[in-house]
Design a protein around this motif. Structure first.
Motif, PDB file in Angstrom:
ATOM      1  N   PHE A 286       0.816  -1.207   0.000  1.00 18.38           N
ATOM      2  CA  PHE A 286       0.000   0.000   0.000  1.00 18.38           C
ATOM      3  C   PHE A 286       0.859   1.270   0.000  1.00 18.38           C
ATOM      4  O   PHE A 286       0.475   2.268  -0.615  1.00 18.38           O
ATOM      5  CB  PHE A 286      -0.962  -0.004   1.191  1.00 18.38           C
ATOM      6  CG  PHE A 286      -2.098  -0.965   1.026  1.00 18.38           C
ATOM      7  CD1 PHE A 286      -3.001  -0.811  -0.025  1.00 18.38           C
ATOM      8  CD2 PHE A 286      -2.276  -2.037   1.890  1.00 18.38           C
ATOM      9  CE1 PHE A 286      -4.057  -1.700  -0.205  1.00 18.38           C
ATOM     10  CE2 PHE A 286      -3.333  -2.918   1.727  1.00 18.38           C
ATOM     11  CZ  PHE A 286      -4.213  -2.756   0.677  1.00 18.38           C
ATOM     12  N   ASP A 287       2.012   1.232   0.651  1.00 19.30           N
ATOM     13  CA  ASP A 287       2.918   2.390   0.591  1.00 19.30           C
ATOM     14  C   ASP A 287       3.391   2.631  -0.839  1.00 19.30           C
ATOM     15  O   ASP A 287       3.479   3.774  -1.308  1.00 19.30           O
ATOM     16  CB  ASP A 287       4.128   2.168   1.496  1.00 19.30           C
ATOM     17  CG  ASP A 287       3.812   2.330   2.983  1.00 19.30           C
ATOM     18  OD1 ASP A 287       2.770   2.943   3.306  1.00 19.30           O
ATOM     19  OD2 ASP A 287       4.604   1.845   3.807  1.00 19.30           O
ATOM     20  N   THR A 288       3.716   1.533  -1.540  1.00 20.30           N
ATOM     21  CA  THR A 288       4.180   1.656  -2.928  1.00 20.30           C
ATOM     22  C   THR A 288       3.086   2.246  -3.816  1.00 20.30           C
ATOM     23  O   THR A 288       3.342   3.158  -4.616  1.00 20.30           O
ATOM     24  CB  THR A 288       4.609   0.284  -3.460  1.00 20.30           C
ATOM     25  OG1 THR A 288       5.680  -0.229  -2.661  1.00 20.30           O
ATOM     26  CG2 THR A 288       5.071   0.381  -4.909  1.00 20.30           C
ATOM     27  N   LEU A 289       1.866   1.734  -3.685  1.00 21.16           N
ATOM     28  CA  LEU A 289       0.779   2.241  -4.512  1.00 21.16           C
ATOM     29  C   LEU A 289       0.426   3.684  -4.133  1.00 21.16           C
ATOM     30  O   LEU A 289       0.116   4.495  -5.018  1.00 21.16           O
ATOM     31  CB  LEU A 289      -0.444   1.334  -4.381  1.00 21.16           C
ATOM     32  CG  LEU A 289      -0.245  -0.136  -4.806  1.00 21.16           C
ATOM     33  CD1 LEU A 289      -1.572  -0.873  -4.801  1.00 21.16           C
ATOM     34  CD2 LEU A 289       0.422  -0.237  -6.170  1.00 21.16           C
ATOM     35  N   ARG A 290       0.501   4.001  -2.843  1.00 19.73           N
ATOM     36  CA  ARG A 290       0.226   5.381  -2.411  1.00 19.73           C
ATOM     37  C   ARG A 290       1.219   6.352  -3.049  1.00 19.73           C
ATOM     38  O   ARG A 290       0.836   7.457  -3.486  1.00 19.73           O
ATOM     39  CB  ARG A 290       0.303   5.456  -0.869  1.00 19.73           C
ATOM     40  CG  ARG A 290       0.438   6.850  -0.265  1.00 19.73           C
ATOM     41  CD  ARG A 290      -0.776   7.711  -0.547  1.00 19.73           C
ATOM     42  NE  ARG A 290      -0.596   9.061  -0.036  1.00 19.73           N
ATOM     43  CZ  ARG A 290       0.015  10.039  -0.685  1.00 19.73           C
ATOM     44  NH1 ARG A 290       0.528   9.815  -1.898  1.00 19.73           N
ATOM     45  NH2 ARG A 290       0.106  11.239  -0.150  1.00 19.73           N
ATOM     46  N   ALA A 291       2.478   5.947  -3.157  1.00 24.66           N
ATOM     47  CA  ALA A 291       3.505   6.830  -3.724  1.00 24.66           C
ATOM     48  C   ALA A 291       3.300   7.054  -5.219  1.00 24.66           C
ATOM     49  O   ALA A 291       3.839   8.016  -5.778  1.00 24.66           O
ATOM     50  CB  ALA A 291       4.889   6.240  -3.472  1.00 24.66           C
ATOM     51  N   ALA A 341      -1.257   3.759   5.293  1.00 27.40           N
ATOM     52  CA  ALA A 341      -0.467   4.204   4.140  1.00 27.40           C
ATOM     53  C   ALA A 341      -0.863   5.600   3.675  1.00 27.40           C
ATOM     54  O   ALA A 341      -0.217   6.143   2.776  1.00 27.40           O
ATOM     55  CB  ALA A 341      -0.623   3.208   2.993  1.00 27.40           C
ATOM     56  N   GLY A 342      -1.904   6.174   4.249  1.00 34.18           N
ATOM     57  CA  GLY A 342      -2.299   7.535   3.892  1.00 34.18           C
ATOM     58  C   GLY A 342      -3.561   7.649   3.069  1.00 34.18           C
ATOM     59  O   GLY A 342      -3.899   8.744   2.606  1.00 34.18           O
ATOM     60  N   PHE A 343      -4.266   6.537   2.884  1.00 35.61           N
ATOM     61  CA  PHE A 343      -5.529   6.575   2.145  1.00 35.61           C
ATOM     62  C   PHE A 343      -6.689   6.886   3.093  1.00 35.61           C
ATOM     63  O   PHE A 343      -6.697   6.439   4.247  1.00 35.61           O
ATOM     64  CB  PHE A 343      -5.824   5.237   1.462  1.00 35.61           C
ATOM     65  CG  PHE A 343      -4.911   4.920   0.310  1.00 35.61           C
ATOM     66  CD1 PHE A 343      -5.178   5.437  -0.956  1.00 35.61           C
ATOM     67  CD2 PHE A 343      -3.802   4.107   0.486  1.00 35.61           C
ATOM     68  CE1 PHE A 343      -4.336   5.133  -2.024  1.00 35.61           C
ATOM     69  CE2 PHE A 343      -2.959   3.802  -0.565  1.00 35.61           C
ATOM     70  CZ  PHE A 343      -3.228   4.324  -1.826  1.00 35.61           C
ATOM     71  N   GLU A 344      -7.649   7.610   2.591  1.00 39.25           N
ATOM     72  CA  GLU A 344      -8.929   7.725   3.276  1.00 39.25           C
ATOM     73  C   GLU A 344      -9.848   6.682   2.644  1.00 39.25           C
ATOM     74  O   GLU A 344     -10.141   6.757   1.448  1.00 39.25           O
ATOM     75  CB  GLU A 344      -9.531   9.118   3.110  1.00 39.25           C
ATOM     76  CG  GLU A 344     -10.891   9.262   3.777  1.00 39.25           C
ATOM     77  CD  GLU A 344     -11.574  10.582   3.467  1.00 39.25           C
ATOM     78  OE1 GLU A 344     -12.783  10.687   3.752  1.00 39.25           O
ATOM     79  OE2 GLU A 344     -10.913  11.491   2.923  1.00 39.25           O
ATOM     80  N   ASP A 412      -5.951  15.799  -0.477  1.00 41.10           N
ATOM     81  CA  ASP A 412      -4.953  16.823  -0.755  1.00 41.10           C
ATOM     82  C   ASP A 412      -4.533  17.477   0.559  1.00 41.10           C
ATOM     83  O   ASP A 412      -4.933  17.060   1.647  1.00 41.10           O
ATOM     84  CB  ASP A 412      -5.477  17.839  -1.772  1.00 41.10           C
ATOM     85  CG  ASP A 412      -6.671  18.632  -1.272  1.00 41.10           C
ATOM     86  OD1 ASP A 412      -6.905  18.662  -0.048  1.00 41.10           O
ATOM     87  OD2 ASP A 412      -7.375  19.225  -2.112  1.00 41.10           O
ATOM     88  N   ALA A 413      -3.731  18.521   0.458  1.00 40.19           N
ATOM     89  CA  ALA A 413      -3.170  19.155   1.659  1.00 40.19           C
ATOM     90  C   ALA A 413      -4.240  19.721   2.583  1.00 40.19           C
ATOM     91  O   ALA A 413      -4.022  19.869   3.788  1.00 40.19           O
ATOM     92  CB  ALA A 413      -2.193  20.248   1.254  1.00 40.19           C
ATOM     93  N   THR A 414      -5.399  20.044   2.044  1.00 37.11           N
ATOM     94  CA  THR A 414      -6.491  20.592   2.860  1.00 37.11           C
ATOM     95  C   THR A 414      -7.452  19.517   3.351  1.00 37.11           C
ATOM     96  O   THR A 414      -8.444  19.828   4.012  1.00 37.11           O
ATOM     97  CB  THR A 414      -7.281  21.635   2.039  1.00 37.11           C
ATOM     98  OG1 THR A 414      -7.963  20.966   0.961  1.00 37.11           O
ATOM     99  CG2 THR A 414      -6.357  22.702   1.471  1.00 37.11           C
ATOM    100  N   GLY A 415      -7.173  18.250   3.009  1.00 40.58           N
ATOM    101  CA  GLY A 415      -8.048  17.164   3.394  1.00 40.58           C
ATOM    102  C   GLY A 415      -9.171  16.909   2.409  1.00 40.58           C
ATOM    103  O   GLY A 415     -10.033  16.055   2.647  1.00 40.58           O
TER     104      GLY A 415
END
Length: 427
Positions: A286-291, A341-344, A412-415
């Motif tokens: 998931f980290d790889t796909l997130r990047a 991994a940073g996904f919502e 994005d940076a603002t959510g």
């Protein structure tokens, strides 16, 4: 049991120990003797030689029985779904021989002349793998074992759609497997936002024979990169893309997803590939796909799941013959790994009943063209696919297996994720 000289009489202790005291199917042995089921008759298991008994002695339970079936010393005569369900309902949870039953089984084997060295394993069985679990080389070997068995064989089983994943049967469609696979591909495209903006760049991880990539490009004008580490899939997928006139939109690569660092995509589909990743590699996956995704990029992970997770171990039929090194994660673990991994995570959908129906279609395709399947891939391979697909269908039927599409987005940076407020917004 009648005359104690019969094979059935000698075989009974092992049968009762491994398949339960009240088996619901009948048995017929090579000398013509039989064991009738206690209640009902859900089919006949025909044991054609003492080699079947030797397989069961050397590997009591599921693996030994599977070896006997794959090599043809055991046949299943009847509806395979009914037979497997009947065997499952009567077999003990741990189908291994206790000391008493083991002694009886050895005595029976001696009387039948079945003692001796372990019989050769069918050649279709996966051999022990070298290297650490889920390294690139070991993964490539596992993938080749399952997928590089002949494109013509897969075309016979899967049908014209050449799609090896759960379909989605829509009530107002024609009910065919091909229509259901198109509906599944279209659902994935709409969840990923491909219908909202033509020309988005899509990565299809584990692209198979290119069906999802072709649908995304042909229907929504997506620019698609499909990756697989199956040589036979790459060859046919490229040919199908060219024949469809989509070579300007679809690129099929022989590549591991871990080799894609540095590229950027608007959306990623991963359909039926995550089962080969494993829990220890899930975070890296998931980290790889997130990047690979920019802000507001979406990932659709479509994978078989199992409550509490399940490893396809080497002592199991699935782990030895079908998906070596395979692993199913609980859908809750998938959601958590995506969030870490940073996904919502925006949507989770179960298609369990759809996969049972898909598998029943595949089994029917195989059985309806059995002689052709055997000529293409060999009797052992055809038997493996028949057994594993039928057993899997029953797993989805009773809930032992699940299948989930999990949709995540990169805020994005603002959510802001710019996601439709409801499923109707997918178009």
């Amino acid at each position: 049991m009648g005359n104690q000289a019969t094979v059935a009489a000698a075989f009974e202790p092992l049968l009762r120990a491994t398949l339960g005291p009240r088996p619901a199917v009948g048995f017929e042995f090579w000398d013509g003797s039989t064991i009738r089921p206690e209640t009902g008759n859900h089919g006949i298991m025909r044991v054609r030689s003492e080699t079947a008994l030797r397989h069961l002695i050397w590997a009591p339970g599921e693996l030994g029985l599977a070896r006997a079936y794959v090599c043809g010393t055991v046949d299943l005569d009847g509806d395979i779904f009914t037979m497997l369900r009947a065997l499952q309902s009567t077999a003990p949870n741990d189908a291994r021989l206790g000391p008493g039953a083991a002694w009886q089984a050895l005595g029976a084997a001696r009387r039948l002349g079945a003692l001796g060295r372990r019989p050769p394993c069918p050649p279709e069985e996966a051999r022990p793998r070298r290297g650490s679990l889920h390294t690139k080389g070991r993964d490539a070997a596992a993938i080749s074992h399952h997928y590089d068995v002949g494109n013509d064989f897969y075309r016979l089983v899967l049908g014209p759609s050449m799609t090896y994943s759960c379909a989605r049967f829509v009530p107002d469609e024609d009910g065919s497997l091909e229509a259901a696979q198109r509906a599944k591909h279209d659902l994935v495209c709409r969840k990923l936002g491909l219908a909202e903006q033509p020309g988005l760049r899509l990565l299809d991880v584990g692209c198979g024979w290119g069906s999802m990539a072709m649908h995304a490009a042909g229907t929504y004008g997506a620019r698609v990169v499909g990756v697989t580490i199956s040589t036979e899939q790459v060859e046919l997928a490229r040919r199908r893309v060219a024949e469809a006139g989509l070579s300007d939109l679809v690129e099929i690569r022989f590549a591991d997803y871990r080799d894609l660092r540095g590229e950027q995509f608007d959306a990623i589909s991963s359909i039926g590939m995550f089962e080969h990743v494993g829990s220890r590699r899930a975070a890296e996956y998931f980290d790889t796909l997130r990047a690979l995704l920019g802000p507001r990029g979406r990932l659709l992970n479509h994978a078989i799941s199992s409550p509490g997770g399940s490893v396809m171990r080497r002592r199991s039929f699935i782990g030895r013959y079908v998906f070596p090194d395979g692993e199913l994660l609980d859908v809750g673990e998938v959601v958590l790994a995506m969030e870490r991994a940073g996904f919502e995570v925006r949507d989770v959908e179960s298609l369990r009943e759809h996969y049972e129906r898909t598998l029943r279609n595949w089994v029917a395709n195989l059985e309806n063209a059995w002689e052709q399947a055997v000529s293409l891939a060999g009797a052992g391979r055809a038997r493996i696919w028949r057994l594993y697909m039928a057993a899997s269908a029953l797993g989805f039927e009773d809930g032992g297996l699940g299948i989930h599409q999990v949709l995540g987005v990169v805020p994005d940076a603002t959510g802001n994720a710019e996601m439709p407020a409801t499923r109707r917004g997918w178009g």
